[in-house]
Design an enzyme around this catalytic site. Sequence first.
Site, PDB file in Angstrom:
ATOM      1  N   ASP A  32      66.866  42.074  48.489  1.00 35.01           N
ATOM      2  CA  ASP A  32      66.865  41.022  47.470  1.00 35.01           C
ATOM      3  C   ASP A  32      68.159  41.053  46.663  1.00 35.01           C
ATOM      4  OD1 ASP A  32      64.422  40.459  48.379  1.00 35.01           O
ATOM      5  OD2 ASP A  32      63.370  40.667  46.455  1.00 35.01           O
ATOM      6  N   GLU A 112      43.086  27.213  63.680  1.00 34.79           N
ATOM      7  CA  GLU A 112      44.028  27.547  62.595  1.00 34.79           C
ATOM      8  C   GLU A 112      43.256  27.759  61.299  1.00 34.79           C
ATOM      9  OE1 GLU A 112      46.581  24.121  62.159  1.00 34.79           O
ATOM     10  OE2 GLU A 112      46.916  23.954  64.314  1.00 34.79           O
ATOM     11  N   LYS A 114      42.388  26.932  57.529  1.00 37.43           N
ATOM     12  CA  LYS A 114      42.565  25.727  56.711  1.00 37.43           C
ATOM     13  C   LYS A 114      43.083  26.170  55.346  1.00 37.43           C
ATOM     14  CE  LYS A 114      40.315  21.418  55.473  1.00 37.43           C
ATOM     15  NZ  LYS A 114      40.391  21.407  54.008  1.00 37.43           N
ATOM     16  N   ASP A 116      44.265  26.237  51.616  1.00 38.69           N
ATOM     17  CA  ASP A 116      43.800  25.529  50.420  1.00 38.69           C
ATOM     18  C   ASP A 116      44.987  25.286  49.493  1.00 38.69           C
ATOM     19  OD1 ASP A 116      42.128  24.317  48.706  1.00 38.69           O
ATOM     20  OD2 ASP A 116      41.135  26.142  47.992  1.00 38.69           O
ATOM     21  N   TYR A 226      51.655  22.269  60.050  1.00 38.09           N
ATOM     22  CA  TYR A 226      50.560  22.239  61.021  1.00 38.09           C
ATOM     23  C   TYR A 226      50.344  20.942  61.769  1.00 38.09           C
ATOM     24  CZ  TYR A 226      48.310  20.545  56.741  1.00 38.09           C
ATOM     25  OH  TYR A 226      48.023  19.869  55.595  1.00 38.09           O
ATOM     26  N   LYS A 314      33.961  24.606  57.657  1.00 36.51           N
ATOM     27  CA  LYS A 314      33.982  25.079  56.264  1.00 36.51           C
ATOM     28  C   LYS A 314      33.358  26.468  56.162  1.00 36.51           C
ATOM     29  CE  LYS A 314      34.970  22.322  53.315  1.00 36.51           C
ATOM     30  NZ  LYS A 314      36.278  21.987  52.741  1.00 36.51           N
ATOM     31  N   CYS A 408      32.066  42.549  15.020  1.00 38.01           N
ATOM     32  CA  CYS A 408      32.174  43.144  16.348  1.00 38.01           C
ATOM     33  C   CYS A 408      30.817  43.708  16.793  1.00 38.01           C
ATOM     34  CB  CYS A 408      33.219  44.252  16.315  1.00 38.01           C
ATOM     35  SG  CYS A 408      33.288  45.205  17.831  1.00 38.01           S
ATOM     36  N   CYS A 411      31.322  47.786  16.824  1.00 35.59           N
ATOM     37  CA  CYS A 411      31.564  48.611  15.644  1.00 35.59           C
ATOM     38  C   CYS A 411      31.249  47.889  14.329  1.00 35.59           C
ATOM     39  CB  CYS A 411      33.013  49.079  15.619  1.00 35.59           C
ATOM     40  SG  CYS A 411      34.153  47.744  15.249  1.00 35.59           S
ATOM     41  N   CYS A 426      38.574  42.015  17.693  1.00 38.33           N
ATOM     42  CA  CYS A 426      38.043  42.923  16.694  1.00 38.33           C
ATOM     43  C   CYS A 426      39.256  43.619  16.073  1.00 38.33           C
ATOM     44  CB  CYS A 426      37.134  43.958  17.359  1.00 38.33           C
ATOM     45  SG  CYS A 426      36.801  45.344  16.270  1.00 38.33           S
ATOM     46  N   CYS A 431      37.788  50.988  16.637  1.00 39.17           N
ATOM     47  CA  CYS A 431      36.582  50.512  17.321  1.00 39.17           C
ATOM     48  C   CYS A 431      36.403  51.301  18.618  1.00 39.17           C
ATOM     49  CB  CYS A 431      36.731  49.020  17.619  1.00 39.17           C
ATOM     50  SG  CYS A 431      35.451  48.367  18.678  1.00 39.17           S
TER      51      CYS A 431
HETATM   52  S1  IVH Z   1      45.396  19.030  60.249  1.00 35.93           S
HETATM   53  C1  IVH Z   1      44.561  14.916  61.647  1.00 35.93           C
HETATM   54  N1  IVH Z   1      45.557  21.610  59.797  1.00 35.93           N
HETATM   55  O1  IVH Z   1      43.045  19.759  55.240  1.00 35.93           O
HETATM   56  C2  IVH Z   1      44.709  16.319  61.186  1.00 35.93           C
HETATM   57  N2  IVH Z   1      44.983  20.187  57.979  1.00 35.93           N
HETATM   58  O2  IVH Z   1      40.907  17.417  55.323  1.00 35.93           O
HETATM   59  C3  IVH Z   1      45.251  16.399  59.822  1.00 35.93           C
HETATM   60  N3  IVH Z   1      44.689  21.371  55.850  1.00 35.93           N
HETATM   61  O3  IVH Z   1      44.733  16.893  54.218  1.00 35.93           O
HETATM   62  C4  IVH Z   1      45.184  17.680  59.171  1.00 35.93           C
HETATM   63  N4  IVH Z   1      45.127  23.389  56.603  1.00 35.93           N
HETATM   64  O4  IVH Z   1      45.614  19.119  53.428  1.00 35.93           O
HETATM   65  C5  IVH Z   1      45.294  20.401  59.270  1.00 35.93           C
HETATM   66  N5  IVH Z   1      45.785  23.909  59.549  1.00 35.93           N
HETATM   67  C6  IVH Z   1      45.528  22.704  59.017  1.00 35.93           C
HETATM   68  C7  IVH Z   1      45.222  22.530  57.657  1.00 35.93           C
HETATM   69  C8  IVH Z   1      44.943  21.255  57.164  1.00 35.93           C
HETATM   70  C9  IVH Z   1      44.812  22.659  55.540  1.00 35.93           C
HETATM   71  C10 IVH Z   1      44.285  20.312  54.888  1.00 35.93           C
HETATM   72  C11 IVH Z   1      45.231  19.157  54.788  1.00 35.93           C
HETATM   73  C12 IVH Z   1      44.431  17.926  55.084  1.00 35.93           C
HETATM   74  C13 IVH Z   1      43.037  18.394  54.910  1.00 35.93           C
HETATM   75  C14 IVH Z   1      42.124  17.660  55.870  1.00 35.93           C
END
Ligand code: IVH
Length: 668
Positions: A32, A112, A114, A116, A226, A314, A408, A411, A426, A431
Amino acid sequence: MAKIESRIKEVREIINTANYNYYVLDNPTISDAEYDRLMRELQQLEEEYPRYRTSDSPTRRIGAAPLDKFTTITHRIPLQSLDNAMDETEVREFINRIYKTLPGQAVEFVAEPKIDGLAVELVYENGFFVSGSTRGDGITGEDITQNLKTIRSIPLQLRSGQRPVPSLLEVRGEVYMDRRDFERLNEQQLAEGKPAFANPRNSAAGSLRQLDSRITATRPLNIFCYSLGSCEGISFKTHLEFLQILPQWGLRINPLIKLCKTAEELIKYYRSIETRRDSISYDIDGVVFKVNSIEQQQILGVKSRSPRWAIAGKFKARQEITQILKIEAGVGRTGAVTPVAHLKPVQIGGVTVSNATLHNQDEIDRKDIRVGDWVVVQRAGDVIPQVVKVITERRTGSEKPYQIPATCPVCGGHVTRSNDEVKHRCQNINCPAQIKGRIQHFVSKRAMNIDGLGDRLIEQMVDTGLIENVADIYFLNKEQIADLERMADKSAQNIIAAIENSRKTTLARFIYALGIPNVGEYMGKVLEREFKDLETLIAADYERLETVEGIGPIVARAIRDFFDEENNLQTVKRLLEGGVSIAQGVTGPQDERFAGKTFVFTGTLTQFTRSEAQQMVEKLGGKASTSVSKMTDYVVVGENAGSKATKARELGVKILTEDEFREMIGNV
Ligand code: IVH
């Protein structure tokens, strides 16, 4: 002149390659410090010779002048969303629907995580990053080009790969923030008197949607790419083929992506990622399964808002509904009074939850939380469960508002709140809750790290009057400890040894251990870097403290208040008299387990980034290398470690798991 121009080009190339190695290949090649030095050199050269400035120079990642508002960008191809599968049965139904539409065909899937975060689209023309936008409503998004340019893992120019860079490439991906970075950012936000973010997703979104991209530049954002939008000059047969070329061009993809050939493999992936969810360093809210063949994707087609060839699996809910039975105020080590909701116990993602933090009075008032309310409770990672909202529809009228008491609960001392703070405190420094809490914090792993001095033992020591404050610990002898109830001679000996081991420490740890309000681990390191030794820090006045980057008025005030208190100065003095010795400078203590030893890190680390781990080794006098040889002393293997681990085994080099390494670092 030509010499200067070529040096500028050279430095840019080194910086770009370093970024690429670090972010895309997860294999840092320079330290770094070296990176910072090169960046400064480039900045100076560009300042002195403005005619050599270019729009894709790494120096442009510091942000641009603030905007009044974002303009909109219409996506060439709308961004679709994904259908959800709530459980394994629904994933199987998705797969069966696909088999039915493609009878007799073999179907491969790409699995893959998903992520967040926040979906974005990056547009490259002839290899140059020209614009970037948020997903928006899928049709149009906001133009956040300047903000995206500040993210180091987004290349400003694509690298050449096995296939030529196309004339137009739109790549979609998720911008996110690592959980550790998020916690650190929140620590900093609070220290500067700014509101904390609720979760990493919000903090990524908030950082990316800044009108002033110079603020975005200071935020630790990252991206996983992705999916493909519009593209000209190249085509792909499979999704995996597309994903695999991205890193060659310098675009980052997720390391946990897997090709699956059967329904069973998909289900296995789904389960395994969900199990590992908490040990992954960023938040994920599910997995995504996509049909690999582009031709098959086209046959399957799309519905109105989502494709038929992909689905999001999910994870089990991390939220449940339950009732608040009562609210009690707890007192922490700094005297902070935190209201805690006692809940009717409820199972959330396999864990029984019976308490949730309500943070402070403002939070209770804002969410209008009352005793007896039915509430949505959320558990995320290893964070303390939180109350998301009240289900007002279920109110009967017998719910009672709550107010933090004026005295508190431990105490009976005064509980007050100063103007610029959200927390009630406090005010009685004697305390008992504070004394025990302070000591517990002082001895904790990341502070002075006195192993074996657990909560029960501290309680016993305080209750019997053996210790009254943290300094007393360093004047204990074995007999005094052995005299305590249920204490064996051997354990007393171990505790004495642990106390002895803790005497040698760093300034950062020591400051953190003192438990100054709003001064966490990160702030400890900032102060260590700035002041180098304790005397200089203690002597620094408010104005001096406030000049330190990352320190705002609240932290500066807290530090000054702490050292202005005579009792505290006495305690610090006694700690030093008790043999605590603080290593001078940022280098920390030399440790024989590290001094002159070579470490190699391989695979994905979950508790720190590779460069953090390397820095820790260097600070302790060791060396970090990227290749394994007979000269290597330790190979630390993370998840999915590959050939380096195998080579280490062949050469008989000592292998450490990430936890073992953490232990080694933590015990210093
Ligand atoms: S593919 C047609 N891959 O999930 C396919 N989406 O509800 C389009 N997301 O808006 C999405 N990880 O923000 C894809 N590995 C992943 C993802 C991903 C997160 C999110 C993305 C999208 C939402 C779909």
